[in-house]
Write an enzyme that holds these catalytic residues in place. Structure first.
Site: not given
Lengths: 498, 498
Positions: A260-261, A264, A290
């Site tokens: 997830h990170e 980003h 996101e």
């Protein structure tokens, strides 16, 4: 280069240096700082923030922007220079509307509120938190009054996170997905995931997360991964990406938290070098940002092709826990839908329902149809309605998130918008990369990250969020159907356990 | 409080916030930053440095200082407020003499020079480094011209690191210790230390270093220790101390490297809270600061009492390497004197001779009696004369240190002054704490750090370095005799090995 443009660029570069520095201070605060450093750090952050705000809202910037109007009109609107002038003007006009005092007061109240929230959550004590919520809402009302709006005062707050989006547009999307998601959750097969609910060695989790990260398309020597309590990603420059994750005592959540990170991080890594040190060195909105964290976490990281490559290494890393679990059972477990109390632990299907709850409450609070003192009750009623759960206490309910304590009202919707947008973009990616599944199954993720960088990340904040989406997908409208179709297909493919 | 004083304090606090932020950026750069982050980091540091310089040298600060003269004269000169005005005026007048262009040029040349040096050292290529040295010296000459001096232009450079000290005063001290040290080194017994020249597990070294650090008198949650290539210590505030060390493949140098940085750290930790966020939140000079790193590294960390407490835990940590080495042999090994090429690896006795060499060369370069192109030859001749060694190559000779590459000329003498001063202060400490040896032997280091904090560290930069020394020892003169007596006693106690 035009002398005014050069001056503007120089000023914006210095302001960007201040923001980058604040980002370093914030990362250090959350990752490495001993607790004793906190008071001094708060002072440094406040001073840098004040200087950056003063430099940006200076009359000089406004008069440079005025002088640059003819140049802007002569340029291709898609050019870096025209975009820089356009976006800077928008930011400058918006920031000038907010009195410096109010901004400082909001920062102060947020810092204070965070401390109160930490204790209130630990003690399951919503009444202790209530004055903070009331104070932050009062300040938000004053903030709203600085601007004009037509559909809802909530639109003013939303604009800080999802620029140019209206409250009614969000409501329309959420009204469309809410019944569909509720039905999906209700009908979702029960899947056995008990084999994940056991301890996994943290060092091995870290090594495995780093192995995956090394294949995503980051340039060597331009990123790092550190452990933290609440995972986040900071981008100091497109060659200094700081991802964080957490290693829980049980389960393998660190894998998806890291991916997830990394989503980003890949966004920040891909922003064109020509846009660095300027207001364009960012994603157009939190929703778009996101959408990419969700893409890498879910569309890649929970997919069967991905695990057809990575599951063997994972089994070799954790033979005791996973040696006798086959790929199908593993993929089913990590894709199951199951109602729970905590947003950050929610699966893909239930996640957006958590957001719909928060959006509804925030909107009512700002529109004045819900009193802060009644938020706990409304929260618990919403959890019952949306997920069929009885909230046992405030830590598992209204006090679970940090956002409201710091004044972050209007932020939540971007999480669910990201889920929805991720599938709109994914459809285009699948068309553009016909071999995508085979590449992912071969552990080759660079074609995907190359394509996303070239077509999305590199644009930075040159265009409005929905204009960016249109350039990519041909549509400037948020369309929930691909998202719902994806969830339906995924859940219908799950084998029900015995 | 006087309104002008309040305004001055506020300005200085903001400037201090900028310097603290630069300190965080620098720590991160050296400890955690991926290499790709360097260009952006250099820009941020330059911007913050420029803003801090502009804020400090502003006319407003000067006129506040003028308006505060009557207040200053009415105050006890030892008070915080009088000290703040006095020190700020000194700094302001000094900084105003340097054109902003020259300062920027020096910073730029230093950053560039560092890069060139790294390569030149790796290639043993002094001629490749020569242009950097010439350029830095040229800029230093221009810097010298901004000031007045009487004994030597070198005094201007020295003043940046050891304020108010004259070149002739340093020369006097060095002339006194040089023959004595040479004689001590020549007569030093050969001591067997081969048992230290073996591998020690890095994780265990780290754990052991942290165990020691926890006993030195730091408040919990106010410090951390990280690995780095070149050990250093940064103080972000008196409750956020960042020490770094390195774990070599062989030997236990990390212990003394850690205690050295802990000495700097305890200084920063002890500076009074009332002086934080001001120019007084610092040691009065590098020499005084270094006296404390040397105190903890050597006077404590190489002493027999210290190891009579810590040697058993060390043996338990490294039974294979030290199980059969007794305390006497260990203490002898870590206190031996042995000429070597590298300053940072030098023992207590030879260390100052390395400094005397550098001071002589720097002084001649600045006074114009030595050409930069002849520095290598002069270096090698000096090593032969002072330590009896034939320098094999530039990496082990004139290119070993980073200081000249970054423009740090005038810095070296403070290391040897620190050695000398540490013993002057130690004599007072021993009088004040009659149970000191027994306390150290019992592992109780807090009485020592409490005393040093109360009597030295807490004063910060309120007084000139030699005035600070006088308050502590009764003498404002640097006296090498305690230092020489300490070394003589130490070396004469060493058992010669078979």
């Amino acid at each position: 280069m035009n002398a005014d443009l050069r001056t503007l660029r120089d000023r914006l570069a210095e302001i960007s240096d201040l923001h980058r520095s604040m980002s370093v201070l914030g990362w250090d605060q959350r990752v490495t700082m001993p607790p004793g450093g906190n008071p001094a750090r708060a002072e440094s952050l406040a001073t840098l923030g004040r200087i950056a705000h003063e430099m940006f809202t200076a009359d000089e910037i406004g008069s440079l922007l005025e002088k640059l109007r003819p140049l802007e009109e002569s340029l291709d609107p898609d050019s870096d220079d025209a975009s820089l002038i356009r976006v800077t003007r928008h930011d400058w006009e918006k920031n000038r509307k907010v009195p410096a005092d109010l901004r400082a007061e909001m920062l102060r109240a947020g810092a204070h509120g965070h401390q109160v929230w930490v204790e209130a959550r630990a003690n399951n004590d919503f009444p202790a938190f209530l004055p903070v919520l009331e104070r932050n809402l009062e300040l938000k009302q004053r903030y709203v009054e600085c601007f004009e709006w037509d559909d809802s005062p909530y639109t003013v707050l939303l604009d800080d996170y999802e620029p140019f989006m209206k409250t009614t547009e969000v409501a329309e999307v959420f009204d469309e997905i809410k019944p569909a998601l509720s039905e999906l959750v209700q009908d979702a097969p029960k899947v056995d995931a008990s084999f994940l609910d056991v301890p996994f060695d943290a060092d091995k989790q870290r090594e495995f997360a780093n192995r995956i990260l090394a294949t995503l398309g980051f340039e060597n020597g331009s990123w790092r991964l550190d452990p933290t309590v609440h995972p986040f990603c900071s981008t100091f420059s497109n060659r200094d990406i700081r991802m964080t994750t957490r290693y829980q005592p049980t389960g393998l959540d660190s894998i998806w938290s890291t991916m997830h990170e990394a989503g980003h991080g890949l966004y920040g890594h891909g922003i064109a070098s020509s846009l660095q040190r300027s207001p364009l060195a960012n994603a157009p909105s939190l929703g778009l940002n996101e959408s990419q964290s969700r893409t890498w976490e879910n569309l890649v990281g929970r997919s069967r092709p991905f695990w057809s490559h990575w599951y063997e290494p994972l089994q070799e890393t954790f033979p005791d826990q996973l040696g006798s679990v086959d790929l199908d059972a593993f993929v089913a477990a990590i894709n199951r839908a199951e109602p729970g109390f905590i947003r950050v632990e929610a699966d893909e299907t239930t996640y957006s329902l958590h957001i719909i709850l928060r959006f509804g409450l925030e909107r009512q609070l700002i529109e004045g149809t819900l009193e802060p003192k009644d938020v706990r009750e409304a929260w618990n009623a919403g959890m019952k309605e949306l997920l069929g759960l009885e909230v046992p206490d405030d830590a598992n309910g209204v006090l679970q998130d940090t956002h409201w304590s710091g004044g972050g009202i209007g932020y939540f919707p971007t999480y669910a918008l990201g889920n929805v947008i991720s599938l709109q973009i994914w459809a285009v990616v699948q068309d553009a990369l016909p071999d995508l599944e085979a590449q992912i199954a071969a552990g080759e993720l660079e074609p995907l990250s190359d394509w996303l960088r070239e077509n999305l990340y590199s644009l930075g904040r040159k265009f409005k969020p929905m204009d960016t989406l249109e350039k990519l997908t041909g549509s400037s409208r948020i369309d929930p159907q691909p998202y719902l179709a994806y969830l339906r297909e995924k859940l219908s493919a799950l084998p029900a356990s015995a």
